[in-house]
Every structure is written in C-alpha cells, then in structure tokens.
Design an enzyme around this catalytic site. Structure first.
Site, mmCIF file in Angstrom:
data_model
loop_
_atom_site.group_PDB
_atom_site.id
_atom_site.type_symbol
_atom_site.label_atom_id
_atom_site.label_comp_id
_atom_site.label_asym_id
_atom_site.label_seq_id
_atom_site.Cartn_x
_atom_site.Cartn_y
_atom_site.Cartn_z
ATOM 1 N N SER A 1 -7.113 9.465 -5.902
ATOM 2 C CA SER A 1 -7.039 9.240 -4.685
ATOM 3 C C SER A 1 -6.820 8.187 -3.466
ATOM 4 C CB SER A 1 -7.867 10.345 -4.343
ATOM 5 O OG SER A 1 -8.815 10.101 -4.012
ATOM 6 N N LYS A 2 -6.744 8.727 -2.246
ATOM 7 C CA LYS A 2 -6.761 7.685 -1.322
ATOM 8 C C LYS A 2 -8.211 6.705 -1.044
ATOM 9 C CE LYS A 2 -2.366 8.680 1.647
ATOM 10 N NZ LYS A 2 -2.138 10.183 2.773
ATOM 11 N N ARG A 3 -8.596 7.309 -1.757
ATOM 12 C CA ARG A 3 -10.468 7.180 -1.801
ATOM 13 C C ARG A 3 -10.468 5.265 -2.224
ATOM 14 N NH1 ARG A 3 -14.056 8.797 -4.120
ATOM 15 N NH2 ARG A 3 -12.953 10.756 -5.525
ATOM 16 N N GLY B 1 -7.823 3.133 -2.586
ATOM 17 C CA GLY B 1 -6.729 2.626 -2.034
ATOM 18 C C GLY B 1 -5.178 3.239 -2.234
#
Ligand code: GLU
Length: 468
Positions: A238-240, A242
């Site tokens: 996920s965006k966590r 990158g």
C-alpha cells in the site's frame, strides 16, 4: 482444444496499482502465450469512484505497459439489462428468491449469530415464501445448506468450503443493481471467459461464484488465485510502502519492459532466470508455474533490473523514451542520431531514465557552467598549456575516432610531461562542467569537434581570467 480466454476486470479507483497491473499482466501473458484472447472489462458499478478520469488512468497505464486487449473495454454499468435477465432466470428456476427482511432484521440476525460465536448468516426467513418483486425487496441466491463446494485452484490446489458456512447471499440489491458476485459470473460466462486469474483476495468469493455457475448450468472456468503483492513488512502493498501506482514508476524513469519483467517475477518463476524480454515472457509464461507464496515488492530490485533493461535496449529505441525526461530538465534533443550516441555513453551507468537525463544534461547545454568545486580543483593555471596544445591538435583532426583522440592526448602528454589523469580531469570539467562523466574519449567523440573546441577554449579563458 478451445482457445484460452482471459480477462482483466479492474474496479477503477483512481490509478492502476502495481498489484492490479500484475494481475493484468498474468492474464495477458497467458493469453498471448497460448494464442488466446485477452478481454478488458471495467467494473464501474461503484459510481462514486468510477470516474472518467480513473478509467482513463487505467487505459493509460495499460497502454504504457504494452498490455493490449482483444475485446472490450466492456463496462459493467452498461450491462444492467443482462444482469437483470440472469437474476430473473435464477428466480424462475428456483435458484433465487425475493426477500423483504428489513436491514434492522438482518442486523439482529447478525448480532444473534455473533453472540453465539457463529458466523453471521441469513436465517432463510423468505427462502420459501415465493415472494414476487416489490419495492425494497432484494434477491437472494438459494444456496445449498449441506454438502461442500470445491474450488479446484491452479495455484492453491483444492479448497473445500462447507456449504453450511455459506448463506443465501444477495445477488440483487433493492435498487435493482446486481452485487459483485452476480455481475462477475454473468460477465465471465457471457464473455466466455474460461480462465480466471486474479488476486487471492477473491478466494472467499469463489464458492459463491461456483454455486452461481452451477445454478446457471454454465461450465466453470479454470480458477487461478495469485498471492497478493506485499510490502517489505509482509503486509499488503500500500501507499505506506511507497509508490504503488504504475504511472509513478514511469515518472521515476522505470522502463515498461523492466516493470513487466519485475512484476512477472513476483510470483512466477522460470528456473533462476531474472531478466526476461517481453518476447521471452510471452514464450515462457505458464500459469502453472505461479507459486503459492506472496511476492515482496522491492523498489531497489526493480531499479537494478531496470538498469539491466536500459543496458539491453538499443539506444535508438531508448531515445524516444528519454525525450520527456530531458524535456523536464528544459533540454531539447532535436537530432535523433546525436541522442542515440549520447545514450550509448550513458546506458551502462544509469539505473533510471531520470538518472540518464541528468547525466545527459551537459551534452545539450549551449553554455557549460563549471561546478565550483570541480573548477577550483582542476581548472588551474598549470593545465593551461596542455589545454592549449590539445585545442591545436584537435583542430587539426579530420575525424574524432577513439584512436585519433588517443594519439592526440599522448602527444600532449609528451609535450607537457603531464600524466593522462592530470589532463583528462581538466578536460572533463571543461566539457561537462563536472568531474564525473562517461569516458573522456567517448564524450569528445559524441560532442564533436566544434562543441569540444568551443568548450575547451571557454575553460582556458576561465583559467586565465582567474589567474589575472
Ligand atoms: N473488480 C475486481 C477487482 O478489481 C476483480 C473481479 C475479478 O477479477 O473477479 O478486484
């Protein structure tokens, strides 16, 4: 043998996630490998998220990746009639029924089940009532209460579901729209999809879908549920972790060929081969060789693979891909041949197109600005005679071949008593403005006589102006 028909069925959500891209890729590779067809279907029933823009983002990303489709794009939002017909067919054949239980009642059932530690299930209140369509009613599938439903999965093997664990799930909401499971099955069977490759987050939906196929007397497709793409902490990417969008990697200067190579290897293998061209992937990909364990997305490995693809790509083919990155730096490459030569000096030393464009900057500047530190260290009065002599020698050269350049440098070394390094570094600063660049002969050859002489003269003036 009937030909393979695969599909990619994204729900538009703003951009194409690399996990989604891998699903698309596996379906596409399998279709291309087997001479079958690949179908694109946009699952746009969620009106809030399925904007024109997010659909366009999917097309753009697929287009960049070179994943082309043979049929579609089909849009679920335009197929409501077809779902309606199938829902009615299921009701008529006794496989589905109208249910008027209120949401409050359903909530009570859920709470009661949870209180006893059981799974929340619909209790079957309307199952045998034979109700007709009416405002507020949903349609439920009449699921078998006993026995098992078996998913024979190519990747996961057989998974047995106890029917007692499943319930009469809703196939049509009270506003007349179909639920995901119904729409997917109707689409897959009417589009004659015979191989469903998708993320294993859909495993729990599959027994319901299998029951729907059976109720509709349709043959089951082959199912292959691929493990999710994970981040370095083994949670779902996920965006966590990158960047997760395909387009973000394009912006970072990753080549499409490198990204598809990397994504293919996340879950699929062919011996210990890491580098694959697009053609090799098509020739060698087999869904049976997709593994059970999840792939961990590692941007550093992706960059290393990208460097290999940059190296392997013909400079003339890389050129149009580099142009937008040069443009970002305000540089314009007007001459294709010059650009290809520039690339041939940088392709073994660039991990991304961003890096390559940075490295190419000096080739395109009208005026070189010297880096303070490099100029201070290398553009000193002591090298002025060597630069002067080199200018003279180069002016007389007809052709800038490596051999001719080497002999010009040797002559300058003999005349001045300086070692090659003592001459090459000042020349490098003169030509590029910095002390790091590709090989000195290479850059002289590519820059060509007039640019080189102009830049050397400018460096000489610089030295003189500094020494007063
Ligand atoms: N639209 C679903 C998704 O994006 C895929 C459905 C499917 O592949 O069956 O997750």
């Amino acid at each position: 043998m009937t030909s393979i028909r695969t599909r990619f069925a994204p729900s538009p959500s703003g951009y194409l996630h690399v996990g989604g891209a891998r699903t698309a890729l596996f379906n596409w590779l399998y279709a291309r490998h087997s001479g079958g067809s690949f179908i694109l279907r946009i699952e746009d029933t969620d009106k809030a998220r399925s904007t024109e823009e997010s659909i366009r983002a999917i097309f753009e990303a697929l287009d960049w990746l070179g994943i082309d489709w043979d049929e579609g794009p089909f849009y679920q939002s335009r197929r409501m009639e077809i779902y309606r017909e199938h829902i009615e067919r299921l009701v008529r054949s006794g496989h589905a029924y109208y249910c008027t239980c209120s949401p409050e009642k359903i909530q009570q059932m859920r709470e009661r089940a949870m209180a006893t530690g059981a799974k929340p299930r619909y209790d079957g209140t309307c199952r045998e009532k034979g109700l007709g369509p009416q405002p507020g009613a949903v349609v439920r599938f009449k699921a078998p209460y006993t026995g098992t439903t078996v998913l024979e999965d190519v990747v996961k093997g057989n998974i047995v579901f106890q029917n007692s664990e499943l319930d009469d799930f809703v196939i049509c909401r009270s506003d007349g729209t179909p639920t995901y499971n119904l729409a997917v099955v109707v689409d897959d069977l009417t589009m004659e999809i015979n191989t469903v490759i998708r993320g294993d987050d859909h495993v729990m939906n599959t027994p319901k879908q299998i029951q729907l196929y059976k109720a509709l007397q349709a043959p089951l497709p082959v199912f292959a549920h691929v493990p999710m793409v994970l981040g370095n902490d083994r949670s779902r990417l996920s965006k966590r972790h990158g960047a997760t969008s395909v387009t973000a990697y394009r912006e970072m200067g990753i080549l499409a060929d490198a990204l598809i190579n990397y994504l293919a290897r996340l879950g699929w293998s062919h011996g210990d081969q890491e580098f694959f061209t697009r053609q090799e992937l098509i020739a060698k990909f087999d869904i049976k060789a997709v593994g059970k364990s999840a792939g961990i997305f590692d941007p550093v490995k992706l960059q290393a693979l990208n460097a290999d693809h940059i190296k392997a790509c013909e400079p003339s083919q890389l050129a149009p891909q580099l142009v937008p990155f040069l443009a970002r730096l305000g540089l314009e490459a007007r001459d294709d041949q010059y650009l290809a030569k520039v690339i041939s000096t940088l392709n073994t030393r660039s991990k991304t197109l961003v890096e390559m464009a940075e490295g190419a900057r000096f080739y395109f500047l009208e005026e070189i600005t010297f880096d303070e530190k490099a100029a201070g260290k290398f553009l000193k009065p002591a090298v002025a005679p060597a630069l002067e002599s080199l200018i003279q020698k180069l002016e007389q050269l007809e052709e800038f071949s490596e051999k001719a350049l080497e002999s010009a440098f040797i002559q300058v070394m003999e005349e001045t008593g300086l070692k090659l390094g003592k001459i090459a570094q000042p020349v490098r600063v003169a030509l590029t403005g910095t002390s790091v660049s590709p090989g000195i002969f290479e850059i002289i050859e590519v820059l060509g006589k007039s640019r080189v002489i102009r830049r050397l003269k400018k460096a000489l003036e610089f030295i003189r102006s500094r020494s007063g």
